[in-house]
Motif scaffolding. Structure first.
Motif, PDB file in Angstrom:
ATOM      1  N   THR A 286       6.783  12.058  -1.373  1.00 54.19           N
ATOM      2  CA  THR A 286       5.471  10.883  -2.047  1.00 54.19           C
ATOM      3  C   THR A 286       4.657  10.798  -0.129  1.00 54.19           C
ATOM      4  O   THR A 286       3.785  11.088  -0.269  1.00 54.19           O
ATOM      5  CB  THR A 286       5.516   9.445  -2.323  1.00 54.19           C
ATOM      6  OG1 THR A 286       6.414  10.029  -3.814  1.00 54.19           O
ATOM      7  CG2 THR A 286       4.281   8.860  -2.778  1.00 54.19           C
TER       8      THR A 286
ATOM      9  N   ASP B  30       1.755   4.812   2.179  1.00 55.55           N
ATOM     10  CA  ASP B  30       0.369   4.573   2.752  1.00 55.55           C
ATOM     11  C   ASP B  30       0.728   4.021   4.219  1.00 55.55           C
ATOM     12  O   ASP B  30      -0.084   3.105   4.329  1.00 55.55           O
ATOM     13  CB  ASP B  30      -1.387   4.025   2.387  1.00 55.55           C
ATOM     14  CG  ASP B  30      -0.957   4.711   1.010  1.00 55.55           C
ATOM     15  OD1 ASP B  30      -0.926   6.289   0.706  1.00 55.55           O
ATOM     16  OD2 ASP B  30      -2.102   4.211   0.273  1.00 55.55           O
TER      17      ASP B  30
ATOM     18  N   ILE C   2       2.710   3.845  -5.248  1.00 64.42           N
ATOM     19  CA  ILE C   2       2.132   4.623  -4.561  1.00 64.42           C
ATOM     20  C   ILE C   2       2.073   3.837  -2.768  1.00 64.42           C
ATOM     21  O   ILE C   2       1.560   4.569  -1.800  1.00 64.42           O
ATOM     22  CB  ILE C   2       1.342   5.814  -4.980  1.00 64.42           C
ATOM     23  CG1 ILE C   2       1.822   6.180  -5.753  1.00 64.42           C
ATOM     24  CG2 ILE C   2       0.299   6.483  -4.024  1.00 64.42           C
ATOM     25  CD1 ILE C   2       0.754   7.347  -6.996  1.00 64.42           C
ATOM     26  N   ASP C   3       1.046   2.562  -3.498  1.00 63.31           N
ATOM     27  CA  ASP C   3       0.513   1.568  -2.023  1.00 63.31           C
ATOM     28  C   ASP C   3       2.095   2.088  -0.673  1.00 63.31           C
ATOM     29  O   ASP C   3       1.317   2.025   0.469  1.00 63.31           O
ATOM     30  CB  ASP C   3       0.450   0.508  -2.894  1.00 63.31           C
ATOM     31  CG  ASP C   3      -0.994   0.774  -3.711  1.00 63.31           C
ATOM     32  OD1 ASP C   3      -1.668   1.061  -3.706  1.00 63.31           O
ATOM     33  OD2 ASP C   3      -1.442  -0.683  -3.990  1.00 63.31           O
TER      34      ASP C   3
ATOM     35  N   GLN D  79       0.944  10.343  -8.508  1.00 64.85           N
ATOM     36  CA  GLN D  79       0.770   9.726  -9.557  1.00 64.85           C
ATOM     37  C   GLN D  79       1.279  10.118 -10.967  1.00 64.85           C
ATOM     38  O   GLN D  79       2.406   9.474 -12.027  1.00 64.85           O
ATOM     39  CB  GLN D  79      -0.292   8.476  -9.916  1.00 64.85           C
ATOM     40  CG  GLN D  79       0.417   6.754 -11.266  1.00 64.85           C
ATOM     41  CD  GLN D  79      -0.964   6.194 -11.255  1.00 64.85           C
ATOM     42  OE1 GLN D  79      -1.195   6.566 -10.219  1.00 64.85           O
ATOM     43  NE2 GLN D  79      -0.731   5.500 -12.185  1.00 64.85           N
TER      44      GLN D  79
ATOM     45  N   ASN E  18      -0.285   1.865  -9.997  1.00 64.00           N
ATOM     46  CA  ASN E  18      -1.393   2.301  -8.774  1.00 64.00           C
ATOM     47  C   ASN E  18      -0.217   1.797  -7.937  1.00 64.00           C
ATOM     48  O   ASN E  18      -0.241   2.481  -6.752  1.00 64.00           O
ATOM     49  CB  ASN E  18      -2.312   2.065  -8.771  1.00 64.00           C
ATOM     50  CG  ASN E  18      -3.306   2.720  -9.503  1.00 64.00           C
ATOM     51  OD1 ASN E  18      -2.675   4.216  -9.347  1.00 64.00           O
ATOM     52  ND2 ASN E  18      -4.108   2.156  -9.591  1.00 64.00           N
TER      53      ASN E  18
ATOM     54  N   ARG F 244       1.083  12.941   0.207  1.00 60.26           N
ATOM     55  CA  ARG F 244      -0.715  11.262   0.693  1.00 60.26           C
ATOM     56  C   ARG F 244      -0.700  12.079   2.180  1.00 60.26           C
ATOM     57  O   ARG F 244      -1.677  12.142   2.273  1.00 60.26           O
ATOM     58  CB  ARG F 244       0.517  10.478   0.693  1.00 60.26           C
ATOM     59  CG  ARG F 244       0.470   9.243  -0.818  1.00 60.26           C
ATOM     60  CD  ARG F 244      -0.765   9.302  -1.301  1.00 60.26           C
ATOM     61  NE  ARG F 244      -1.886   8.261  -0.805  1.00 60.26           N
ATOM     62  CZ  ARG F 244      -3.145   8.156  -0.932  1.00 60.26           C
ATOM     63  NH1 ARG F 244      -3.579   9.337  -1.217  1.00 60.26           N
ATOM     64  NH2 ARG F 244      -3.707   7.161  -0.060  1.00 60.26           N
TER      65      ARG F 244
ATOM     66  N   ARG G 291      -4.137  10.607  -4.946  1.00 62.60           N
ATOM     67  CA  ARG G 291      -3.418   9.608  -5.492  1.00 62.60           C
ATOM     68  C   ARG G 291      -3.103   9.514  -6.839  1.00 62.60           C
ATOM     69  O   ARG G 291      -2.362   9.215  -7.494  1.00 62.60           O
ATOM     70  CB  ARG G 291      -4.123   7.694  -5.335  1.00 62.60           C
ATOM     71  CG  ARG G 291      -3.903   7.779  -3.839  1.00 62.60           C
ATOM     72  CD  ARG G 291      -4.816   6.660  -3.593  1.00 62.60           C
ATOM     73  NE  ARG G 291      -4.103   5.736  -4.651  1.00 62.60           N
ATOM     74  CZ  ARG G 291      -3.119   4.264  -4.370  1.00 62.60           C
ATOM     75  NH1 ARG G 291      -2.469   4.526  -3.331  1.00 62.60           N
ATOM     76  NH2 ARG G 291      -2.716   3.811  -5.529  1.00 62.60           N
TER      77      ARG G 291
END
Length: 100
Positions: A40, A69, A65-66, A54, A62, A44, A50
């Motif tokens: 991931t 970051d 995935i945050d 996903q 969502n 990214r 995204r």
């Protein structure tokens, strides 16, 4: 195939490659979760959407995935210096930091 079987297969191969030490600190282990994080994070940072990540991960939210970051300080500085000229702002940090 069960979750435990996947874990055993991944860690078994990682151990043979010298990437996994089951008795060591977490930084010296390579588990399915580590593989998922690596996958991931790299997608990214490479700029993949995204939505596509996903879908590849099979995530339904969502927020999952945050957490990948993360912003490194050198990345932030590079982006800041790249976009500041577009705002028409001129900075002279050396002058601001050195009053004499």
């Amino acid at each position: 195939m069960t979750r435990n079987q996947v874990y055993e297969i991944v860690t078994g191969y990682a151990q043979k490659l010298g990437m996994h030490n089951p008795r060591a600190h977490v930084n010296e282990k390579f588990t399915p979760h580590c593989c998922r994080v690596w996958f991931t994070t790299h997608l990214r940072r490479a700029g993949m959407s995204r939505l596509f990540i996903q879908e590849l991960r099979g995530d339904s939210r969502n927020e999952s995935i945050d957490i990948y970051d993360r912003i490194e300080s050198d990345e932030l500085k590079t982006a800041y210096l790249k976009y500041i000229p577009l705002l028409g702002v001129k900075l002279s940090l050396e002058k601001e930091l050195d009053p004499g």
